[in-house]
Write a protein that holds these residues in place. Sequence first.
Motif, PDB file in Angstrom:
ATOM      1  N   GLU A 317      75.470  43.529  33.403  1.00 36.97           N
ATOM      2  CA  GLU A 317      74.862  44.692  32.755  1.00 36.97           C
ATOM      3  C   GLU A 317      74.054  45.544  33.719  1.00 36.97           C
ATOM      4  OE1 GLU A 317      72.659  43.025  29.499  1.00 36.97           O
ATOM      5  OE2 GLU A 317      74.296  43.427  28.087  1.00 36.97           O
ATOM      6  N   THR A 318      73.672  44.976  34.854  1.00 37.50           N
ATOM      7  CA  THR A 318      72.905  45.738  35.843  1.00 37.50           C
ATOM      8  C   THR A 318      73.798  46.503  36.813  1.00 37.50           C
ATOM      9  OG1 THR A 318      72.794  43.741  37.219  1.00 37.50           O
ATOM     10  CG2 THR A 318      70.926  44.186  35.745  1.00 37.50           C
ATOM     11  N   ASP A 319      75.111  46.263  36.781  1.00 32.99           N
ATOM     12  CA  ASP A 319      76.014  46.987  37.675  1.00 32.99           C
ATOM     13  C   ASP A 319      76.027  48.471  37.312  1.00 32.99           C
ATOM     14  OD1 ASP A 319      76.640  44.680  39.007  1.00 32.99           O
ATOM     15  OD2 ASP A 319      78.461  44.275  37.842  1.00 32.99           O
ATOM     16  N   PRO A 320      76.114  49.359  38.319  1.00 35.74           N
ATOM     17  CA  PRO A 320      75.976  50.803  38.056  1.00 35.74           C
ATOM     18  C   PRO A 320      76.953  51.367  37.036  1.00 35.74           C
ATOM     19  CG  PRO A 320      75.818  50.362  40.406  1.00 35.74           C
ATOM     20  CD  PRO A 320      76.212  49.071  39.762  1.00 35.74           C
ATOM     21  N   LEU A 321      78.177  50.814  36.951  1.00 43.25           N
ATOM     22  CA  LEU A 321      79.171  51.371  36.040  1.00 43.25           C
ATOM     23  C   LEU A 321      79.191  50.668  34.684  1.00 43.25           C
ATOM     24  CD1 LEU A 321      82.216  52.066  38.407  1.00 43.25           C
ATOM     25  CD2 LEU A 321      80.422  53.631  37.655  1.00 43.25           C
ATOM     26  N   HIS A 322      78.279  49.729  34.471  1.00 44.64           N
ATOM     27  CA  HIS A 322      78.245  49.046  33.173  1.00 44.64           C
ATOM     28  C   HIS A 322      77.646  49.977  32.124  1.00 44.64           C
ATOM     29  CE1 HIS A 322      77.624  46.013  30.093  1.00 44.64           C
ATOM     30  NE2 HIS A 322      78.344  45.167  30.830  1.00 44.64           N
ATOM     31  N   ALA A 323      78.223  49.958  30.923  1.00 44.10           N
ATOM     32  CA  ALA A 323      77.761  50.855  29.863  1.00 44.10           C
ATOM     33  C   ALA A 323      76.313  50.595  29.475  1.00 44.10           C
ATOM     34  CB  ALA A 323      78.664  50.712  28.638  1.00 44.10           C
ATOM     35  N   HIS A 324      75.821  49.360  29.677  1.00 49.55           N
ATOM     36  CA  HIS A 324      74.450  49.035  29.298  1.00 49.55           C
ATOM     37  C   HIS A 324      73.441  49.348  30.402  1.00 49.55           C
ATOM     38  CE1 HIS A 324      76.094  45.843  26.253  1.00 49.55           C
ATOM     39  NE2 HIS A 324      76.375  47.094  25.915  1.00 49.55           N
ATOM     40  N   SER A 325      73.911  49.761  31.566  1.00 48.01           N
ATOM     41  CA  SER A 325      72.997  49.990  32.693  1.00 48.01           C
ATOM     42  C   SER A 325      72.218  51.292  32.556  1.00 48.01           C
ATOM     43  CB  SER A 325      73.786  50.024  34.005  1.00 48.01           C
ATOM     44  OG  SER A 325      74.583  51.198  34.074  1.00 48.01           O
ATOM     45  N   ARG A 326      72.703  52.201  31.686  1.00 54.64           N
ATOM     46  CA  ARG A 326      72.093  53.522  31.485  1.00 54.64           C
ATOM     47  C   ARG A 326      72.164  54.377  32.744  1.00 54.64           C
ATOM     48  NH1 ARG A 326      66.666  52.134  30.449  1.00 54.64           N
ATOM     49  NH2 ARG A 326      66.205  54.346  30.252  1.00 54.64           N
ATOM     50  N   HIS A 327      73.043  53.994  33.681  1.00 56.32           N
ATOM     51  CA  HIS A 327      73.316  54.857  34.822  1.00 56.32           C
ATOM     52  C   HIS A 327      74.246  55.988  34.384  1.00 56.32           C
ATOM     53  CE1 HIS A 327      71.694  51.461  37.023  1.00 56.32           C
ATOM     54  NE2 HIS A 327      71.733  52.152  38.152  1.00 56.32           N
ATOM     55  N   THR A 328      74.195  57.084  35.106  1.00 54.36           N
ATOM     56  CA  THR A 328      75.089  58.204  34.841  1.00 54.36           C
ATOM     57  C   THR A 328      75.814  58.592  36.122  1.00 54.36           C
ATOM     58  OG1 THR A 328      73.257  59.750  35.211  1.00 54.36           O
ATOM     59  CG2 THR A 328      73.752  59.144  32.928  1.00 54.36           C
ATOM     60  N   ILE A 329      76.900  59.344  35.951  1.00 55.84           N
ATOM     61  CA  ILE A 329      77.686  59.841  37.083  1.00 55.84           C
ATOM     62  C   ILE A 329      77.541  61.355  37.120  1.00 55.84           C
ATOM     63  CG2 ILE A 329      79.961  59.983  38.142  1.00 55.84           C
ATOM     64  CD1 ILE A 329      80.761  57.523  36.514  1.00 55.84           C
ATOM     65  N   GLN A 330      77.016  61.865  38.230  1.00 53.61           N
ATOM     66  CA  GLN A 330      76.908  63.320  38.410  1.00 53.61           C
ATOM     67  C   GLN A 330      78.044  63.774  39.316  1.00 53.61           C
ATOM     68  OE1 GLN A 330      74.557  65.855  37.169  1.00 53.61           O
ATOM     69  NE2 GLN A 330      76.399  66.895  37.891  1.00 53.61           N
ATOM     70  N   LEU A 331      78.904  64.623  38.782  1.00 56.47           N
ATOM     71  CA  LEU A 331      80.052  65.133  39.532  1.00 56.47           C
ATOM     72  C   LEU A 331      79.675  66.448  40.209  1.00 56.47           C
ATOM     73  CD1 LEU A 331      83.099  64.771  40.174  1.00 56.47           C
ATOM     74  CD2 LEU A 331      83.566  66.141  38.125  1.00 56.47           C
ATOM     75  N   TRP A 332      80.056  66.583  41.488  1.00 57.15           N
ATOM     76  CA  TRP A 332      79.737  67.783  42.268  1.00 57.15           C
ATOM     77  C   TRP A 332      81.007  68.368  42.880  1.00 57.15           C
ATOM     78  CZ3 TRP A 332      74.918  69.809  42.262  1.00 57.15           C
ATOM     79  CH2 TRP A 332      73.846  68.975  41.937  1.00 57.15           C
ATOM     80  N   PHE A 333      81.109  69.687  42.845  1.00 53.33           N
ATOM     81  CA  PHE A 333      82.129  70.419  43.593  1.00 53.33           C
ATOM     82  C   PHE A 333      81.460  71.019  44.824  1.00 53.33           C
ATOM     83  CE2 PHE A 333      84.219  74.462  44.639  1.00 53.33           C
ATOM     84  CZ  PHE A 333      85.522  74.031  44.840  1.00 53.33           C
ATOM     85  N   HIS A 334      82.023  70.750  46.005  1.00 55.15           N
ATOM     86  CA  HIS A 334      81.446  71.221  47.264  1.00 55.15           C
ATOM     87  C   HIS A 334      82.301  72.348  47.831  1.00 55.15           C
ATOM     88  CE1 HIS A 334      78.777  67.610  47.704  1.00 55.15           C
ATOM     89  NE2 HIS A 334      79.710  67.108  46.910  1.00 55.15           N
ATOM     90  N   LEU A 335      81.641  73.379  48.346  1.00 52.69           N
ATOM     91  CA  LEU A 335      82.334  74.536  48.917  1.00 52.69           C
ATOM     92  C   LEU A 335      81.722  74.864  50.268  1.00 52.69           C
ATOM     93  CD1 LEU A 335      84.420  76.851  48.454  1.00 52.69           C
ATOM     94  CD2 LEU A 335      82.530  78.182  47.474  1.00 52.69           C
ATOM     95  N   TRP A 336      82.575  75.069  51.267  1.00 50.79           N
ATOM     96  CA  TRP A 336      82.117  75.399  52.622  1.00 50.79           C
ATOM     97  C   TRP A 336      81.977  76.911  52.756  1.00 50.79           C
ATOM     98  CZ3 TRP A 336      79.801  73.594  56.684  1.00 50.79           C
ATOM     99  CH2 TRP A 336      79.934  74.208  57.925  1.00 50.79           C
ATOM    100  N   LEU A 337      80.791  77.353  53.211  1.00 50.64           N
ATOM    101  CA  LEU A 337      80.543  78.769  53.471  1.00 50.64           C
ATOM    102  C   LEU A 337      80.669  78.992  54.973  1.00 50.64           C
ATOM    103  CD1 LEU A 337      77.488  79.481  51.136  1.00 50.64           C
ATOM    104  CD2 LEU A 337      79.933  79.483  50.600  1.00 50.64           C
ATOM    105  N   PRO A 338      81.758  79.596  55.431  1.00 46.79           N
ATOM    106  CA  PRO A 338      82.019  79.652  56.875  1.00 46.79           C
ATOM    107  C   PRO A 338      81.053  80.536  57.647  1.00 46.79           C
ATOM    108  CG  PRO A 338      83.690  80.886  55.651  1.00 46.79           C
ATOM    109  CD  PRO A 338      82.869  80.154  54.642  1.00 46.79           C
ATOM    110  N   ARG A 339      80.563  81.616  57.046  1.00 42.25           N
ATOM    111  CA  ARG A 339      79.689  82.506  57.816  1.00 42.25           C
ATOM    112  C   ARG A 339      78.352  81.859  58.117  1.00 42.25           C
ATOM    113  NH1 ARG A 339      77.788  86.768  55.838  1.00 42.25           N
ATOM    114  NH2 ARG A 339      78.567  86.855  53.706  1.00 42.25           N
ATOM    115  N   SER A 340      77.763  81.188  57.140  1.00 41.94           N
ATOM    116  CA  SER A 340      76.477  80.521  57.360  1.00 41.94           C
ATOM    117  C   SER A 340      76.650  79.072  57.792  1.00 41.94           C
ATOM    118  CB  SER A 340      75.628  80.578  56.090  1.00 41.94           C
ATOM    119  OG  SER A 340      76.300  79.959  55.009  1.00 41.94           O
TER     120      SER A 340
END
Length: 615
Positions: A317-340
Amino acid sequence: MPTWTGGAPAESGRWDNVAWSTTFAFGGLSTRSAGARWTGVAIPQGAVIDAATLTFTISGFIDNARAVGIHQVDNAPALAGGQRGTANTPTGTWSGGAGSKSVDVAAGMQALVDRPGWSSGNALTIRWDGTTSDVSDKTLTAVSLTVDWHDPFTNYERTAEDAVGVVDAAAAGAGWARDGADTVGIADAAEHLMPTVRDGFDTATVSDAAAATLIPGISRGTADSVPAIDQVKASIVRFDPPPPPWQDVLTLPEFWEAVVDPHRVSDWSAEIVNPDEVVLDELLPFEDGQVVVESERAHWWSVTFDVPDAAWYPRRETDPLHAHSRHTIQLWFHLWLPRSMQWVRIPCGRTYPRVGEISADGDLPPGGFDVTGVSALATIRHYLTPIDVSGMRAHTAIETILSAVAPTLRRDLTPSMHSLPPEYILGEVHAGDPVADMHSIAQAAGMVLYEDRVGVIRLDPHPDATVVADWSQGVVQSISVRSVDAAVTVNSLVVASGSREVDPPVMAVAQITDPTDPISVTHGIFYPDKLVLDEVTTEAQCAQVAALRLATLREETREVNLVALFQPHIDPLRVVALGEAEFDAVGPHRVTGWSTRLDTDGLQAVLARGVVGDR
């Protein structure tokens, strides 16, 4: 790395001993030298010179190599008499012979920009020495200066020893003079330097026995001069600043350039966040997946991951992906800005992990396992006890429900003036649907209840028809339009109160009356419908809901399916502009949902509705 190209100099000529003339040639005397001056040299103080090349063409043949150097002055003045003797150390040489020449002047440029008084935009002067008669009256043409450089404070590419010139602090003795009078110890000197260290690097706490974390090329003001930095034992700590907040990313013009570029560079990542909102060090590994967002579902966001590493399978139950752990997954989209030259990221949903069962013998499926992420509202099931929200404003009622059934979920509820009936009790023990009830309250208030991109439950006014993105060119790859069955067409909607507390009953009618609309009632054809809601108690509330619902129904009469270059910033219920005249899909359309694979192909399937108007 940045490149400064000086091109042709602003001034050129020669010195005859101390006198100056604008003849860009040598003479036969050893006291004659050619010179050229460039203005607006856009290289910052303290920059690292990677390459600096002076090119030119000389008329005629010369026997021997000659010296060339950059005047070591902070801001070279206009060329005039008496400047020939300006120090050029270090110097370079150019070879004998005739024709075009190329000279490495990197050492001279480095010495120049390392000067405390140098700043970007200053001018510089280069001198060609003529010492023998074989260069007599030879002219110089096609002169150009090109410099490649990088800023060590933002693009660190050298070792600490290269950048600082580390020496033993003990060699500095007991202390150094400051302001020509005071004597200070190593720690005091380092502490004095630290406030001027540029952003992007950390500074360490300094004591007389400790090493200081310092940067070369920092400001040395004349009013309060400090010891030379190479007198302090120092090292550089590389510090990568965090990406800007994602809301700020949307204000960057460069983001809008990069996000519509079909050749853009992008990536995905999935963070694991514990109940205290602390991000775990290790990212969730995945080979494939999909994110889906639909505004017509009770809970908008969902995601699936194909996790190849069996070590991530939750067995406790303490494992990060266990439903009882109350952990969440934050999904991110990454984009490269070439000029900066920086990565930026946009959140694409915060979800709670759900992992399927494994086989009876405890073996995992070959190739890993699947993880499904559900959003916050999907974790709410039933009422634990009836909840009295009688007479409450809409936002207060929803806050009361959430406090009872999901007290730990984050929320941000916009205040509403809409009041519920004087007697309004929701829920039965272990029954009822709190999420459906909250959506009904939000609808009656002319608002929308949803989870945002980072998992916060929000109550906001229904988005208006403001266009937030122009998809008329370059973004859409394919498109199809489908008209909804005419049997569900509505152009006249009655909304009535179903509350037993309202006597006499109240109602309101909303109609499409724009004569340019093909289904306007002004054409003499009526498509009526009626909606009864317990949450409305006044005629004004009925009228508000009727207008909003009729506008939504009108949008739903044309459904647009399209495939576009993935636009991570588009939220459901926002309006985009289309320009597909061939498919009669022109003008504003409301996005009701989208989905995309978690890969770098960057394509997005979008569902939108047409005939968007003001609400």
